[in-house]
Design an enzyme around this catalytic site. Structure first.
Site, mmCIF file in Angstrom:
data_model
loop_
_atom_site.group_PDB
_atom_site.id
_atom_site.type_symbol
_atom_site.label_atom_id
_atom_site.label_comp_id
_atom_site.label_asym_id
_atom_site.label_seq_id
_atom_site.Cartn_x
_atom_site.Cartn_y
_atom_site.Cartn_z
ATOM 1 N N THR A 10 2.058 -38.902 41.903
ATOM 2 C CA THR A 10 1.336 -40.081 42.388
ATOM 3 C C THR A 10 -0.104 -39.668 42.657
ATOM 4 O OG1 THR A 10 3.335 -40.944 43.414
ATOM 5 C CG2 THR A 10 1.239 -41.860 44.168
ATOM 6 N N ASN A 58 1.485 -51.162 44.618
ATOM 7 C CA ASN A 58 2.846 -51.318 45.149
ATOM 8 C C ASN A 58 3.009 -50.622 46.507
ATOM 9 O OD1 ASN A 58 5.856 -51.992 44.402
ATOM 10 N ND2 ASN A 58 5.861 -49.912 45.195
ATOM 11 N N ASN A 59 2.574 -49.358 46.578
ATOM 12 C CA ASN A 59 2.866 -48.589 47.790
ATOM 13 C C ASN A 59 2.014 -49.011 48.979
ATOM 14 O OD1 ASN A 59 4.632 -47.344 46.092
ATOM 15 N ND2 ASN A 59 4.320 -45.324 46.984
ATOM 16 N N MET A 87 11.127 -33.923 44.215
ATOM 17 C CA MET A 87 11.331 -34.861 43.106
ATOM 18 C C MET A 87 11.443 -34.129 41.768
ATOM 19 S SD MET A 87 11.363 -37.855 44.547
ATOM 20 C CE MET A 87 11.060 -39.084 43.295
ATOM 21 N N LYS A 93 -0.706 -40.744 52.030
ATOM 22 C CA LYS A 93 -1.430 -40.324 50.821
ATOM 23 C C LYS A 93 -1.573 -41.490 49.843
ATOM 24 C CE LYS A 93 0.136 -38.670 47.036
ATOM 25 N NZ LYS A 93 0.794 -37.953 45.943
ATOM 26 N N LYS A 139 1.291 -48.175 40.911
ATOM 27 C CA LYS A 139 1.916 -47.437 42.033
ATOM 28 C C LYS A 139 1.058 -47.588 43.304
ATOM 29 C CE LYS A 139 4.437 -43.973 43.881
ATOM 30 N NZ LYS A 139 5.822 -44.124 44.287
HETATM 31 P P1 NAD Z 1 6.851 -31.548 46.731
HETATM 32 O O1 NAD Z 1 5.755 -31.075 47.623
HETATM 33 O O2 NAD Z 1 8.266 -31.426 47.179
HETATM 34 O O3 NAD Z 1 6.763 -30.762 45.307
HETATM 35 C C1 NAD Z 1 5.585 -30.391 44.675
HETATM 36 C C2 NAD Z 1 5.844 -29.111 43.879
HETATM 37 O O4 NAD Z 1 4.643 -28.771 43.195
HETATM 38 C C3 NAD Z 1 6.221 -27.908 44.761
HETATM 39 O O5 NAD Z 1 7.358 -27.262 44.236
HETATM 40 C C4 NAD Z 1 4.984 -27.016 44.686
HETATM 41 O O6 NAD Z 1 5.276 -25.635 44.813
HETATM 42 C C5 NAD Z 1 4.455 -27.373 43.314
HETATM 43 N N1 NAD Z 1 3.037 -27.068 43.130
HETATM 44 C C6 NAD Z 1 2.003 -27.381 43.952
HETATM 45 N N2 NAD Z 1 0.841 -26.928 43.421
HETATM 46 C C7 NAD Z 1 1.166 -26.338 42.252
HETATM 47 C C8 NAD Z 1 0.412 -25.680 41.253
HETATM 48 N N3 NAD Z 1 -0.923 -25.531 41.348
HETATM 49 N N4 NAD Z 1 1.069 -25.186 40.176
HETATM 50 C C9 NAD Z 1 2.417 -25.326 40.070
HETATM 51 N N5 NAD Z 1 3.187 -25.908 40.987
HETATM 52 C C10 NAD Z 1 2.569 -26.410 42.066
HETATM 53 O O7 NAD Z 1 6.491 -33.053 46.338
HETATM 54 P P2 NAD Z 1 7.487 -34.212 45.820
HETATM 55 O O8 NAD Z 1 8.107 -34.911 46.976
HETATM 56 O O9 NAD Z 1 8.345 -33.643 44.734
HETATM 57 O O10 NAD Z 1 6.426 -35.253 45.214
HETATM 58 C C11 NAD Z 1 5.764 -35.024 43.986
HETATM 59 C C12 NAD Z 1 4.948 -36.265 43.674
HETATM 60 O O11 NAD Z 1 5.823 -37.397 43.593
HETATM 61 C C13 NAD Z 1 3.900 -36.614 44.754
HETATM 62 O O12 NAD Z 1 2.741 -37.066 44.144
HETATM 63 C C14 NAD Z 1 4.587 -37.708 45.568
HETATM 64 O O13 NAD Z 1 3.644 -38.577 46.179
HETATM 65 C C15 NAD Z 1 5.387 -38.429 44.470
HETATM 66 N N6 NAD Z 1 6.588 -39.134 44.938
HETATM 67 C C16 NAD Z 1 7.402 -38.609 45.891
HETATM 68 C C17 NAD Z 1 8.528 -39.321 46.302
HETATM 69 C C18 NAD Z 1 9.455 -38.762 47.371
HETATM 70 O O14 NAD Z 1 10.287 -39.518 47.896
HETATM 71 N N7 NAD Z 1 9.382 -37.460 47.683
HETATM 72 C C19 NAD Z 1 8.830 -40.555 45.724
HETATM 73 C C20 NAD Z 1 8.007 -41.069 44.721
HETATM 74 C C21 NAD Z 1 6.885 -40.333 44.328
#
Ligand code: NAD
Length: 300
Positions: free
Chosen positions: A96, A174-175, A12, A240, A171
């Site tokens: 989230t 909703n989820n 994201m 989650k 959120k």
């Molecule tokens: P992801 O795991 O793809 O990305 C997370 C990023 O954070 C990674 O690049 C990771 O290396 C980085 N990271 C982790 N710990 C770190 C740290 N200490 N310092 C710096 N970087 C760090 O996750 P995502 O799918 O992008 O989701 C991110 C958030 O958005 C989550 O909370 C998820 O629940 C929410 N979300 C996801 C979606 C979806 O469809 N993927 C939709 C809505 C909301």
């Protein structure tokens, strides 16, 4: 145009950050994954060595991280955002997580003369790419107005839900409901098929009753009813979100047994190794032991 910082360049975060650069903001980024950082640098962002260095270079700092402990560490840890945040800056957490963590970090941010808002997002990675996410925003109206140009780079549906933490509360509510609908639809369709009904009969009747819902109308025909269980929205993220929602509910002293059953269904899916599949895999979870497949008939 603001100097913006972005931390967490995953599925994201990377496209969200890219849209900020494309709209002409100067962007400084950090992620523990060097490859993710290199991707954004190729798009015109500047890399920083720590979250602190990101904050020092920015008036607006955004995080898009997996879970609450990650946000806590990146915001408050050694070399974290707070160590570098300039007075008058705004920190936006778009991950989230639970409302409580957000409010605790927000209190620390305010003690330092800056402000924080929460803005978790709805919809999918495709919407992150097109900059059309749903933004559920919590915080002071004046603070939100100041960072609105940055938020507008990432989303088109904007909802101010209340004070800091209200976005995360929205959120969670909703989820948990959306995932509960998936679990309930899966049980109902498998039971109906076993009872001798066709999918066509079931959906035709339900469209005329209170059982109809947008998971059945939109999400099920798009993936699970075609036998497609690739994400979409991963089961591990749905799990989650349900866990966060139930923790929020429990902290308020609420009983939410239906939500608890939804979390248990998600856990069952994780135990079967389906964490990386779409949340619609809850249908397969009910189909397998029943020995049936609920599928759309091919179009003539
Ligand atoms: P992801 O795991 O793809 O990305 C997370 C990023 O954070 C990674 O690049 C990771 O290396 C980085 N990271 C982790 N710990 C770190 C740290 N200490 N310092 C710096 N970087 C760090 O996750 P995502 O799918 O992008 O989701 C991110 C958030 O958005 C989550 O909370 C998820 O629940 C929410 N979300 C996801 C979606 C979806 O469809 N993927 C939709 C809505 C909301």
């Amino acid at each position: 145009m603001s100097n913006v910082g972005f931390i967490g360049l995953g599925v994201m975060g990377a496209p969200m950050a890219r849209n900020i650069v494309r709209k002409g903001h100067a962007l400084t980024v950090f992620d523990v994954n060097a490859k993710a950082v290199a991707g954004l640098v190729a798009d015109g962002a500047r890399a920083a060595a720590t979250p602190k260095a990101v904050a020092e270079a920015s008036e607006v700092v955004v995080t898009m991280l997996p879970d609450a402990p990650d946000v806590d560490r990146v915001a408050l840890g050694a070399d974290g955002i707070l160590a570098g945040l300039k007075p008058g800056s705004v920190y936006i957490d778009m991950s989230t997580i639970d409302p409580e963590t957000s409010r605790r970090i927000g209190a620390a941010v305010r003690r330092q003369g800056s402000d924080m808002i929460d803005s978790p997002v709805g919809k999918t990675a495709e919407h992150a790419v097109s900059g059309t996410l749903t933004l559920m925003v919590g915080g002071e109206t004046a603070t939100i107005a100041r960072v609105r140009p940055v938020l507008d780079c990432m989303g088109t549906d904007f909802f101010h839900c209340g004070g800091l933490g209200a976005g995360h509360a929205m959120k969670c509510v909703n989820n948990l409901l959306a995932t509960t609908l998936v679990a309930a639809n899966a049980e109902a369709l498998v039971a109906g098929l076993k009872a001798g009904l066709t999918l066509d009969v079931m959906t035709s009747v339900m469209q005329k009753t209170m059982a109809w819902n947008s998971q059945l109308a939109v999400a099920f025909p798009a993936r699970p009813l075609k036998g497609d269980f690739e994400p979409g929205f991963m089961l591990r993220l749905a799990h989650k979100d349900c866990r966060l929602a139930l923790a929020m509910n429990a902290a308020m002293g609420l009983k939410t047994p239906v939500g608890a059953a939804t979390l248990a269904a998600c856990q069952e899916g994780l135990d079967q190794g389906y964490g990386g599949k779409d949340v619609g895999v809850l249908l397969k979870l009910r189909e397998d032991p029943a020995g049936v497949r609920v599928r759309l008939s091919p179009k003539p």
